[in-house]
Motif scaffolding. Structure first.
Motif, PDB file in Angstrom:
ATOM      1  N   LYS A   1      -4.253   0.886   2.492  1.00 38.74           N
ATOM      2  CA  LYS A   1      -2.825   0.538   2.468  1.00 38.74           C
ATOM      3  C   LYS A   1      -2.636  -0.900   1.989  1.00 38.74           C
ATOM      4  CE  LYS A   1       1.334   0.589   5.317  1.00 38.74           C
ATOM      5  NZ  LYS A   1       1.909   0.956   6.623  1.00 38.74           N
TER       6      LYS A   1
ATOM      7  N   LEU B   1      -2.994  -1.085  -1.804  1.00 39.98           N
ATOM      8  CA  LEU B   1      -1.836  -0.482  -2.474  1.00 39.98           C
ATOM      9  C   LEU B   1      -0.625  -1.414  -2.375  1.00 39.98           C
ATOM     10  CD1 LEU B   1      -0.499   1.904  -3.923  1.00 39.98           C
ATOM     11  CD2 LEU B   1      -0.055   2.929  -1.683  1.00 39.98           C
ATOM     12  N   ALA B   2      -0.459  -2.029  -1.218  1.00 42.49           N
ATOM     13  CA  ALA B   2       0.656  -2.973  -1.045  1.00 42.49           C
ATOM     14  C   ALA B   2       0.492  -4.176  -1.972  1.00 42.49           C
ATOM     15  CB  ALA B   2       0.736  -3.423   0.414  1.00 42.49           C
TER      16      ALA B   2
ATOM     17  N   THR C   1       1.288  -3.140  -5.462  1.00 44.57           N
ATOM     18  CA  THR C   1       2.741  -2.937  -5.603  1.00 44.57           C
ATOM     19  C   THR C   1       3.454  -4.283  -5.707  1.00 44.57           C
ATOM     20  OG1 THR C   1       2.547  -0.864  -4.388  1.00 44.57           O
ATOM     21  CG2 THR C   1       4.747  -1.828  -4.535  1.00 44.57           C
TER      22      THR C   1
ATOM     23  N   SER D   1       1.116   7.256  -0.600  1.00 41.96           N
ATOM     24  CA  SER D   1       2.194   6.599  -1.351  1.00 41.96           C
ATOM     25  C   SER D   1       3.391   6.280  -0.447  1.00 41.96           C
ATOM     26  CB  SER D   1       2.628   7.471  -2.532  1.00 41.96           C
ATOM     27  OG  SER D   1       3.387   8.583  -2.092  1.00 41.96           O
TER      28      SER D   1
ATOM     29  N   VAL E   1       3.640   2.862   1.439  1.00 37.90           N
ATOM     30  CA  VAL E   1       4.011   1.609   0.761  1.00 37.90           C
ATOM     31  C   VAL E   1       5.205   1.900  -0.149  1.00 37.90           C
ATOM     32  CG1 VAL E   1       3.250  -0.241  -0.782  1.00 37.90           C
ATOM     33  CG2 VAL E   1       1.621   0.802   0.826  1.00 37.90           C
TER      34      VAL E   1
ATOM     35  N   SER F   1       5.640   1.799  -4.242  1.00 30.30           N
ATOM     36  CA  SER F   1       4.357   1.978  -4.953  1.00 30.30           C
ATOM     37  C   SER F   1       4.495   3.075  -6.003  1.00 30.30           C
ATOM     38  CB  SER F   1       3.236   2.319  -3.965  1.00 30.30           C
ATOM     39  OG  SER F   1       3.517   3.521  -3.285  1.00 30.30           O
ATOM     40  N   ARG F   2       3.687   2.944  -7.054  1.00 32.17           N
ATOM     41  CA  ARG F   2       3.665   3.966  -8.115  1.00 32.17           C
ATOM     42  C   ARG F   2       2.216   4.406  -8.290  1.00 32.17           C
ATOM     43  NH1 ARG F   2       5.529   0.835 -12.922  1.00 32.17           N
ATOM     44  NH2 ARG F   2       4.408  -0.758 -11.768  1.00 32.17           N
ATOM     45  N   ILE F   3       1.962   5.671  -8.039  1.00 33.58           N
ATOM     46  CA  ILE F   3       0.591   6.192  -8.097  1.00 33.58           C
ATOM     47  C   ILE F   3       0.520   7.320  -9.118  1.00 33.58           C
ATOM     48  CG2 ILE F   3      -1.265   7.331  -6.832  1.00 33.58           C
ATOM     49  CD1 ILE F   3      -0.292   6.001  -4.303  1.00 33.58           C
TER      50      ILE F   3
END
Lengths: 263, 262
Positions: free
Chosen positions: B114, B117-118, B121, B157, B160, B163-165
């Protein structure tokens, strides 16, 4: 050859399926298959309806083949393969007679209820040889634990080598070199397939690893490789046309080999 | 114009894969009409310190910057990933981050996952997660047999917001992505198409209708996989030509260039 050139060739997909929905032929899905075949330039689609349960009964495989009959009525594009469970030898032979002799299906489809080299297959294999139709067997050299547990009797290349000796008069088709599993292992084993064996392999399956078809043709020769998709359509065409084969090799794989063993 | 969102360079230890170098990969892609590609370094799956793989990648594509967009790979369990992420974006010019939890041995529910990912982002960086690198049914005995599911990535996803995954190498279905009321379950997900059926069943067309055309991106999986299957998928989607253009390159450009404008 480009994908658009396929519309000017004869293209036979030797391994595909129709499916049941709520106990009846899923006609919408069959129609979608026909549309996809037309879109991609595939002229003939060989279909079966295999049952993936442990041991389908004769009543169950007869019902499945009835649905294939219904699909054959939908379009001349379809040709039928008769699915049986060789564990029911007498009933399987009777079903082959019904489907192939009386209803003009063109081949036999077996799933992983038995391996291709199991002696239990003898009556079915002998009758297929007598009728002059090929036997298409689900196959893979699985490496992951989930699928190994799910398909404990799936056939791989070593089993086909044995079957070629056990049933020399029967035309064998090993399904989907790209159907998942260790295709390189299969090809290394198949280097030992005798030239005299009535053995073919189809190219279907979702695996489009770089070089898979080129290596398959280099190992077995273009006259033993059959075009097929197993319902995974763009992969089948795309990996074949990426293989860098000659026009003549492509013609053999796209239709001539199949014409030799089907009709 | 076609932009390939899913390519790789570098040695794969479990099978001979041709065209692994940047010059050969560029030739391969260009011969098939592909005008640009996002590329990640396969070595990063295996190096303990995968920043070395990012340095290799940046050097390898330095002379092909107009064709290749570099994708960093980092392991949030390894030392100094925060500094490496900044280095990748600010110094190496890499435009996306790839996470490979099955190769780096963590779950997407881990707090470290996490955190990265944060951080990505915050840097406006899209994150790529392959569902698998190769088909696990043929795996080498030293390779993983675990895939990453759409649901697992989707839940990740949601942790966060913003976020773009991009999920690569995955199939997906409408029920996996859409609630009964038609809203998206995972608004931050994007999808690469190389494993999705197209002509048969018009699966991609159905997904476009349900999820939106801005969510889908052309990818091939080269050089692991043959490219023509994906090109055929793109060609056979039953959709308007402007939608096909979006999948072919516009969505990728938008996704990857957003961060360069920030």
């Amino acid at each position: 050859m480009k994908p658009t050139d396929l519309h000017a060739c004869t293209v036979i997909d030797i391994h595909n399926h129709v499916w049941a929905k709520d106990g009846e032929l899923d006609r919408d899905r069959a129609m979608s298959l026909l549309k996809a075949a037309d879109c991609l330039g595939i002229d003939t689609v060989c279909v079966s309806l295999p049952l993936m349960t442990e041991s389908p009964t004769p009543e169950e495989f007869r019902q499945a083949n009835d649905m294939v009959f219904e699909a054959l009525e939908m379009s001349d594009t379809f040709r039928g393969f008769c699915f049986v469970n060789p564990g029911y030898a007498e009933e399987s032979v009777a079903e082959l007679e019904r489907c192939i002799v009386r209803h003009r299906m063109v081949g036999v489809k077996l799933y992983h209820q038995y391996r291709i080299c199991d002696p239990a297959l003898r009556p079915v294999m002998d009758y297929a040889a007598e009728l002059g139709v090929p036997v298409l067997m689900h196959a893979a050299k699985l490496r992951d634990s989930a699928n190994v547990a799910r398909q404990p009797r799936v056939s791989h290349a070593e089993h086909f080598l044995k079957a070629a000796h056990m049933f020399p008069n029967t035309t064998l088709i090993q399904a989907h070199i790209g159907g998942g599993g260790d295709w390189e292992w299969n090809l290394r084993v198949l280097e030992a397939m005798p030239a005299s064996a009535k053995y073919f392999i189809d190219i279907s399956g979702s695996v489009v690893d770089a070089g898979i078809i080129r290596k398959t043709v280099a190992t077995l020769g273009a006259d033993r490789v059959l075009f097929a998709t197993d319902g995974i359509m763009e992969e089948g065409i795309g990996k074949l046309l990426e293989a860098g084969l000659s026009e003549e090799q492509l013609q053999h794989i796209l239709s001539r080999n199949a014409e030799r063993i089907l009709f | 114009m076609i932009f390939d969102i899913n390519t790789a360079t570098g040695h794969w230890p479990f099978r001979r894969v041709p065209n692994q170098t940047i010059p050969l990969l560029r030739c391969l892609l260009a011969e098939r009409g592909i005008g640009g590609a996002a590329v990640a370094n396969t070595h990063a799956l295996f190096y303990k310190n995968c920043q070395d793989a990012n340095l290799e990648l940046a050097e390898a594509i330095a002379d092909d910057a107009e064709f290749f967009t570099g994708v960093a790979t980092l392991n949030p369990l390894y030392a100094a990933w925060e500094r490496d992420l900044v280095t990748c974006t600010e110094e190496l010019g890499l435009k996306a981050l790839r996470l490979v939890p099955r190769y780096h041995d963590y779950g997407l529910d881990a707090p470290e996952a996490k955190a990265i990912l944060a951080a990505a982002t915050d840097l406006n960086l899209p994150v790529f997660i392959p569902a698998r690198v190769v088909d696990v049914r043929q795996r080498h005995w030293m390779d993983t047999e675990q895939q990453v599911s759409v649901e697992e990535i989707g839940r990740f996803s949601l942790g966060v917001p913003g976020s773009r995954i991009v999920i690569t190498e995955s199939t997906v279905s409408v029920p996996e992505l859409v609630n009964d009321d038609g809203t998206l379950k995972y608004p931050g997900l994007y999808f690469e198409i190389s494993r999705m059926p197209s002509a048969y069943g018009q699966t991609i067309a159905g997904l476009l209708d349900a999820v939106g055309a801005d969510r889908f991106l052309f990818g091939s999986g080269a050089p692991f996989k043959e490219i023509l299957p994906s090109l055929l998928k793109l060609d056979t989607i039953d959709c308007a030509e402007d939608t096909r253009r979006r999948i072919a390159h516009e969505n990728a450009r938008t996704l990857l260039e957003t961060n360069t404008c920030s």
